[in-house]
Design a protein around this motif. Sequence first.
Motif, PDB file in Angstrom:
ATOM      1  N   UNK A 111       1.286   0.400  -3.198  1.00  0.00           N
ATOM      2  CA  UNK A 111       1.045   0.352  -1.756  1.00  0.00           C
ATOM      3  C   UNK A 111       1.906  -0.745  -1.152  1.00  0.00           C
ATOM      4  N   UNK A 112       2.771  -0.360  -0.239  1.00  0.00           N
ATOM      5  CA  UNK A 112       3.639  -1.305   0.459  1.00  0.00           C
ATOM      6  C   UNK A 112       3.316  -1.237   1.944  1.00  0.00           C
ATOM      7  N   UNK A 113       2.875  -2.340   2.508  1.00  0.00           N
ATOM      8  CA  UNK A 113       2.519  -2.367   3.924  1.00  0.00           C
ATOM      9  C   UNK A 113       3.779  -2.472   4.798  1.00  0.00           C
ATOM     10  N   UNK A 114       3.576  -2.395   6.109  1.00  0.00           N
ATOM     11  CA  UNK A 114       4.686  -2.393   7.068  1.00  0.00           C
ATOM     12  C   UNK A 114       5.587  -3.611   6.879  1.00  0.00           C
ATOM     13  N   UNK A 115       6.877  -3.365   6.909  1.00  0.00           N
ATOM     14  CA  UNK A 115       7.856  -4.435   6.892  1.00  0.00           C
ATOM     15  C   UNK A 115       8.183  -4.997   5.531  1.00  0.00           C
ATOM     16  N   UNK A 116       7.595  -4.480   4.468  1.00  0.00           N
ATOM     17  CA  UNK A 116       7.930  -4.955   3.121  1.00  0.00           C
ATOM     18  C   UNK A 116       9.359  -4.557   2.780  1.00  0.00           C
ATOM     19  N   UNK A 117      10.073  -5.460   2.114  1.00  0.00           N
ATOM     20  CA  UNK A 117      11.421  -5.138   1.640  1.00  0.00           C
ATOM     21  C   UNK A 117      11.497  -5.385   0.146  1.00  0.00           C
ATOM     22  N   UNK A 133      -2.276  -5.323 -12.240  1.00  0.00           N
ATOM     23  CA  UNK A 133      -3.183  -5.108 -11.106  1.00  0.00           C
ATOM     24  C   UNK A 133      -3.003  -6.299 -10.168  1.00  0.00           C
ATOM     25  N   UNK A 134      -2.051  -6.164  -9.272  1.00  0.00           N
ATOM     26  CA  UNK A 134      -1.581  -7.287  -8.462  1.00  0.00           C
ATOM     27  C   UNK A 134      -1.730  -6.974  -6.980  1.00  0.00           C
ATOM     28  N   UNK A 135      -2.344  -7.895  -6.259  1.00  0.00           N
ATOM     29  CA  UNK A 135      -2.468  -7.770  -4.806  1.00  0.00           C
ATOM     30  C   UNK A 135      -1.811  -8.984  -4.161  1.00  0.00           C
ATOM     31  N   UNK A 136      -0.865  -8.719  -3.285  1.00  0.00           N
ATOM     32  CA  UNK A 136      -0.065  -9.758  -2.633  1.00  0.00           C
ATOM     33  C   UNK A 136      -0.281  -9.660  -1.131  1.00  0.00           C
ATOM     34  N   UNK A 141       0.101  -2.100  -7.799  1.00  0.00           N
ATOM     35  CA  UNK A 141       0.535  -3.222  -6.962  1.00  0.00           C
ATOM     36  C   UNK A 141       0.305  -2.897  -5.495  1.00  0.00           C
ATOM     37  N   UNK A 142      -0.233  -3.865  -4.770  1.00  0.00           N
ATOM     38  CA  UNK A 142      -0.416  -3.759  -3.322  1.00  0.00           C
ATOM     39  C   UNK A 142       0.294  -4.954  -2.694  1.00  0.00           C
ATOM     40  N   UNK A 143       1.293  -4.701  -1.842  1.00  0.00           N
ATOM     41  CA  UNK A 143       2.088  -5.765  -1.233  1.00  0.00           C
ATOM     42  C   UNK A 143       1.861  -5.747   0.273  1.00  0.00           C
ATOM     43  N   UNK A 144       1.468  -6.913   0.818  1.00  0.00           N
ATOM     44  CA  UNK A 144       1.135  -7.012   2.229  1.00  0.00           C
ATOM     45  C   UNK A 144       2.345  -7.016   3.143  1.00  0.00           C
TER      46      UNK A 144
END
Length: 264
Positions: free
Chosen positions: A16-22, A50-53, A33-36
């Motif tokens: 999961x990649x949220x808005x604006x992730x590069x 199992x990583x949440x950023x 992985x979930x990247x804010x």
Amino acid sequence: MAVTIHPSAIVDPKAILEDGVSIGAFSIVGPNVHIGARTQVGPHCMIDGHTRIGEDNVFYRFCSIGGMPQDKKYANEPTRLEIGDRNMVREYVTFNTGTVQDVGVTRLGSDNWVMAYVHVAHDCQIGNQAILANGVQMGGHVHIGDWAIIGGLAAIHQFGKVGAHAMVGGSSAVHKDVPPYVMASGNPCIPVGINVEGLKRRGFSSEEVSALRDAYKIIYRRGLSIVEAREQLVQRLTDEPAVANAIQRLVQFLDASDRGIIRS
């Protein structure tokens, strides 16, 4: 803002990649992985486990984030890594996930500055606004308080604790716990005073700084046992309510110290 993924990067469809992730060139992002939002992942990074950023983080090139613990007891349990917001993580930094022998999660708070070659082992708990200079190495289960500064090449023994607003000198070997507000250095690491300049920069009043100077003398300069020093610190909570919060943090740290604190 659109997500930007370099054509050479590999991002699992389940990530999961949220808005604006590069995501930079040749980087790899695993399925759990979930990247804010707006977090930047540089080239040649590996983010798995199992990583949440959180949001607005920067992972510079060649980071390894969310790898399995370096623990022989680890048996592929779905332990986790949690990272907050606005952290700067420089090149060749490694963060491992937790273990079921502890809380099962490694944590990095927000607004931290993590310099090159830092290793954050399984189950470490790092607060907010900390600075970990180049080459800091942590064993498993280490706790670092808010606003702590750890000098380059310092090594912290597993299960060690460094309190809030403490400062550890470069190349120090930290075998015991470093109380809040204390400056420490050496091999073995010993106390060298109160982090006065740091406290002033962070808005501590002159009364609080003076009280912490006295607290340092109680712990380190009067020949008292830890139990005796704690009793005197508790008395100060009643006598000086204006500085109670600062002293209370010291008392709580002494109560929570399993390895014992550094001594002169």
